[in-house]
Scaffold this motif. Structure first.
Motif, PDB file in Angstrom:
ATOM      1  N   GLU A   1       1.996 -39.006   1.825  1.00  0.00           N
ATOM      2  CA  GLU A   1       1.782 -40.369   1.711  1.00  0.00           C
ATOM      3  C   GLU A   1       0.036 -40.523   2.737  1.00  0.00           C
ATOM      4  N   GLY A   2      -0.650 -41.196   2.050  1.00  0.00           N
ATOM      5  CA  GLY A   2      -1.791 -41.540   2.465  1.00  0.00           C
ATOM      6  C   GLY A   2      -2.994 -41.296   1.866  1.00  0.00           C
TER       7      GLY A   2
ATOM      8  N   GLU B   1      -5.218 -42.380  -3.183  1.00  0.00           N
ATOM      9  CA  GLU B   1      -4.264 -43.152  -1.987  1.00  0.00           C
ATOM     10  C   GLU B   1      -2.845 -42.965  -2.639  1.00  0.00           C
TER      11      GLU B   1
END
Length: 196
Positions: free
Chosen positions: A86-87, A135
């Motif tokens: 994630e991120g 993202e």
């Protein structure tokens, strides 16, 4: 009288044979002309309109694909990937079409045919290979689309992703800060895909 008749008949025969020979000579020429004007089945264009790139992780597992499509103002990049942390993640075109696990260092540095500085936010940049961060959601998936304005799929161009030896797409472990040299401080290379 007979001599004249025989002479005229012989000349007529010679002319008739000569005319037949000329017709036969003309026929292959016509065939060659037709072949020259008809397009060859083996002719290929120097412009490739779309390329699909398979993305793999350090374990040689497939994590998704990227479709690259030639547009008027650059190359449309359509990313669909999963099983990622994630991120935000740095995302770049790299200079060599090699993705050797586990670190993908074989892909070389960022694709930079103009020898610019790194970073979408740098005054003397960017590299042709600099792209926006990806993202990745909590579910480990990312689906994004944008235009890379500094590259092309046209063969023979200095900024072509389809240069000899190919290029690669790399996803990094961390975000690209858009300015740190030479690669935005985006960390390890965690995903790679060969473009050819």
């Amino acid at each position: 009288m007979k001599k004249w008749f025989l002479l005229i008949a012989a000349m007529g025969l010679v002319l008739a044979l000569a005319a037949c020979g000329d017709e036969k000579k003309d026929e292959p020429a016509k065939e060659n002309d037709e072949a020259a004007t008809e397009p060859s089945e083996t002719e290929e264009t120097d412009e490739i309109e779309a390329v699909k790139v398979d993305l793999i992780d350090a374990n040689e597992e497939s994590v998704g694909t990227v479709e690259l499509t030639e547009e008027e103002n650059g190359v449309l990049v359509n990313v669909k990937a999963e099983n990622l942390p994630e991120g935000p993640h740095g995302f770049h075109f790299h200079e060599a079409g090699k993705c050797e696990e586990p670190d993908f260092e074989s892909a070389g540095g960022h694709f930079n045919p103009t020898e610019s500085e790194h970073g979408l936010e740098t005054e003397k940049g960017p590299h042709a290979g600099d792209l926006p961060n990806l993202e990745v959601g909590k579910d480990g998936k990312v689906e994004e689309e944008f235009v890379a304005e500094h590259v092309t799929l046209k063969m023979g161009e200095a900024n072509s992703l389809l240069k000899e030896g190919g290029t690669a797409l790399v996803i990094h472990a961390g975000a690209d800060d858009g300015k740190t040299q030479p690669s935005g401080d985006s960390g390890d290379r965690i995903v790679c895909g060969v473009i050819q």
